[in-house]
Design a protein around this motif. Structure first.
Motif, PDB file in Angstrom:
ATOM      1  N   TYR A   1       4.622   5.028   2.334  1.00  0.00           N
ATOM      2  CA  TYR A   1       5.448   6.405   3.286  1.00  0.00           C
ATOM      3  C   TYR A   1       3.656   6.220   4.142  1.00  0.00           C
ATOM      4  O   TYR A   1       3.069   7.801   3.726  1.00  0.00           O
ATOM      5  N   GLY A   2       3.441   5.042   5.186  1.00  0.00           N
ATOM      6  CA  GLY A   2       2.393   5.363   6.034  1.00  0.00           C
ATOM      7  C   GLY A   2       2.510   6.216   6.963  1.00  0.00           C
ATOM      8  O   GLY A   2       3.409   5.843   7.964  1.00  0.00           O
ATOM      9  N   SER A   3       1.258   7.287   7.043  1.00  0.00           N
ATOM     10  CA  SER A   3       1.948   8.318   7.723  1.00  0.00           C
ATOM     11  C   SER A   3       1.706   7.798  10.005  1.00  0.00           C
ATOM     12  O   SER A   3       2.240   8.392  10.876  1.00  0.00           O
ATOM     13  N   THR A   4       0.589   7.402  10.105  1.00  0.00           N
ATOM     14  CA  THR A   4       0.275   6.192  11.257  1.00  0.00           C
ATOM     15  C   THR A   4       1.867   4.883  11.005  1.00  0.00           C
ATOM     16  O   THR A   4       1.327   4.668  12.877  1.00  0.00           O
ATOM     17  N   VAL A   5       2.183   4.578  11.065  1.00  0.00           N
ATOM     18  CA  VAL A   5       3.365   3.929  11.150  1.00  0.00           C
ATOM     19  C   VAL A   5       3.914   4.237  12.902  1.00  0.00           C
ATOM     20  O   VAL A   5       3.991   3.530  13.106  1.00  0.00           O
TER      21      VAL A   5
ATOM     22  N   GLY B   1       0.483  -0.947  -0.649  1.00  0.00           N
ATOM     23  CA  GLY B   1      -0.180  -0.017   0.656  1.00  0.00           C
ATOM     24  C   GLY B   1       0.761   1.173  -0.382  1.00  0.00           C
ATOM     25  O   GLY B   1       2.569   1.296   0.242  1.00  0.00           O
ATOM     26  N   PHE B   2       0.343   2.466  -0.284  1.00  0.00           N
ATOM     27  CA  PHE B   2       1.033   3.202  -0.870  1.00  0.00           C
ATOM     28  C   PHE B   2       0.016   4.442   0.117  1.00  0.00           C
ATOM     29  O   PHE B   2      -0.732   4.703  -0.043  1.00  0.00           O
ATOM     30  N   CYS B   3       0.685   5.291   0.812  1.00  0.00           N
ATOM     31  CA  CYS B   3       0.089   6.381   1.680  1.00  0.00           C
ATOM     32  C   CYS B   3      -1.011   5.855   2.582  1.00  0.00           C
ATOM     33  O   CYS B   3       0.013   5.450   3.626  1.00  0.00           O
ATOM     34  N   LEU B   4      -1.870   6.420   2.895  1.00  0.00           N
ATOM     35  CA  LEU B   4      -2.834   6.089   3.468  1.00  0.00           C
ATOM     36  C   LEU B   4      -3.013   4.095   3.565  1.00  0.00           C
ATOM     37  O   LEU B   4      -2.890   3.943   4.270  1.00  0.00           O
TER      38      LEU B   4
END
Length: 224
Positions: free
Chosen positions: A134-138, A110-113
């Motif tokens: 680039y997962g923002s919540t990782v 997956g990408f982003c979201l």
């Protein structure tokens, strides 16, 4: 639409059979970019499914790849339930496992979201491999890495305005202590650098480097 598996977009490899991959969308929806990635992965031998994550609140969502599109997509995201999105991803993993055309394992990419959800799927579900771009919540949920048993690969941009480099460092430190995990940071790239139809994000050199690492990782961990 009654569930995410209804009218699930599916791409088959030339042979008609292969390992499965759940390709998880960015906030822009199922757009030309994601379709091109699905087609490329299918050409490499994978059965690729792309669940429509916004089917409950914005069915058929697809936006432009500019400032207006980002704003509109963020508005759609405001009513998105990540837990329900994760359940959709895991349902799609299970669905692929049930298909006669899927031989071998099933991974998530997956990408982003979608990068955040790929990580969550690996922590809470049972994919055979996971790739998270680039997962923002990782970083905020990195304790979930301890629950991940499958091989997992992370990608980030070092100049990402949405994900501080300090957050990426948190992931780097956790990955260093976790066998089976790897992380690659394109220091010259920002967010969504692989998205080749978004001029405001795309970084061709970083995208090529990261994609070579991704396809090599998949060949090792989920060979087609």
């Amino acid at each position: 639409m009654e569930n995410v598996l209804e009218n699930l977009p599916l791409w088959l490899p030339p042979s008609g059979r292969g390992p499965g991959l759940v390709l998880i969308q960015e906030i822009f929806g199922l757009d030309d970019y994601l379709r091109s990635v699905a087609a490329e992965l299918a050409a490499s031998g994978y059965v690729v499914a792309v669940p429509e994550l916004f089917w409950r609140t914005a069915p058929g969502w697809s936006s432009t790849h500019d400032e207006a599109g980002v704003a509109a997509s963020m508005a759609v995201m405001s009513s998105f339930d990540p837990a329900l999105g994760l359940s959709d991803v895991l349902a799609t993993v299970a669905h692929l496992r049930s298909l006669p055309s899927v031989t071998g394992g099933v991974g998530v990419l997956g990408f982003c979201l979608g990068g955040s959800l790929a990580f969550a799927a690996a922590a809470e579900g049972d994919p055979d491999v996971a790739v998270s771009f680039y997962g923002s919540t990782v970083a905020a949920q990195i304790e979930g890495l301890d629950r991940i048993e499958c091989p997992i690969q992370f990608h980030f941009g070092g100049q990402d305005p949405y994900i501080p480099r300090s957050d990426v460092a948190v992931v780097e430190a956790a990955v260093a202590a976790h066998p089976g995990a790897e992380i690659h940071v394109q220091e010259d790239a920002g967010h969504a650098f692989h998205n080749n139809v978004a001029p405001m994000f795309h970084h061709p050199e970083a995208a090529a480097r990261a994609w070579e690492l991704t396809t090599g990782f998949l060949r090792r961990t989920l060979p087609a």
